[in-house]
Design an enzyme around this catalytic site. Sequence first.
Site, PDB file in Angstrom:
ATOM      1  CG  ASP A  12       9.735 -21.134   0.357  1.00 59.09           C
ATOM      2  OD1 ASP A  12      10.438 -22.246   0.964  1.00 59.09           O
ATOM      3  OD2 ASP A  12       8.485 -20.333   1.196  1.00 59.09           O
ATOM      4  CG  ASN A  60      18.174 -18.690   4.135  1.00 58.07           C
ATOM      5  OD1 ASN A  60      18.147 -18.607   2.636  1.00 58.07           O
ATOM      6  ND2 ASN A  60      17.127 -18.610   4.838  1.00 58.07           N
TER       7      ASN A  60
END
Length: 232
Positions: A12, A60
């Site tokens: 991330d 996503n």
Amino acid sequence: MEKIRHVAIIMDGNGRWAKARGKIRTEGHFKGVEVVRDIAIAAKERGIEVLTLYAFSTENWKRSSEEVGYLMKLPALFFSRYLKELMEKNIRITMIGSLDGVPKDTAQILRKAMEQTRNNTAMTLNFAMNYGSRREITEAARAYAAEVASGKIANDCTEEQFEQYLMTAGLPPVDLCIRTSKEYRLSNFLLWQLAYAELIFVDVLWPDFTSDTLDECLLEFQRRDRRFGGAK
Ligand code: V0D
């Protein structure tokens, strides 16, 4: 020293890394690809058997079509740069998740890389692609139920048997999960598999993650006393 067989990473912070440099999000993703290569090689050199990387989650797809389109080109970029080296280093590529919805050319490249590396034995580099843990568990339950309904098996499975329906079947248990970038969630990643894993959250953005950061995480893992709920 406890052996670490399987490390999982939630990569991330690419967007934040880019923003801090006045760049657009995709430039962070681009840099992140190189870090994937570096950390895969470092993990292999440290004797890790499996490295599972969360590349793309089922959530996503909600990002902008521009960003999703860019992300879907990264596996091709990764393999055009590094497949030769991964072969030389005897690294096997595997995947969990689903290629449904993944552009055809990208899906084809992924299948080809898995096929080409399937007999490699030094380490397994396992990409979670279009992966979501709740979906994985739901599908496992459906597959199990279908076998019960067809009379192939009795409805008496144990945890060990149920695990065989998960996408990680055949891989060693996850020892350690690392999440970068100061976010403290699992985000639908390996919910079943992380039940007894050590969790380490590092304040490093993925594009800044290095083999030294990995070593710090492995040291922290060794410092922790893993008791699996027993009294010891
Ligand atoms: C962007 C940081 C390698 C996280 C790393 C499709 C987000 C760079 C791959 C890759 C992404 C995936 C499968 C494969 C080979 C390489 C990748 C995505 C994003 C999303 F077989 N990096 N990478 N895939 N980023």
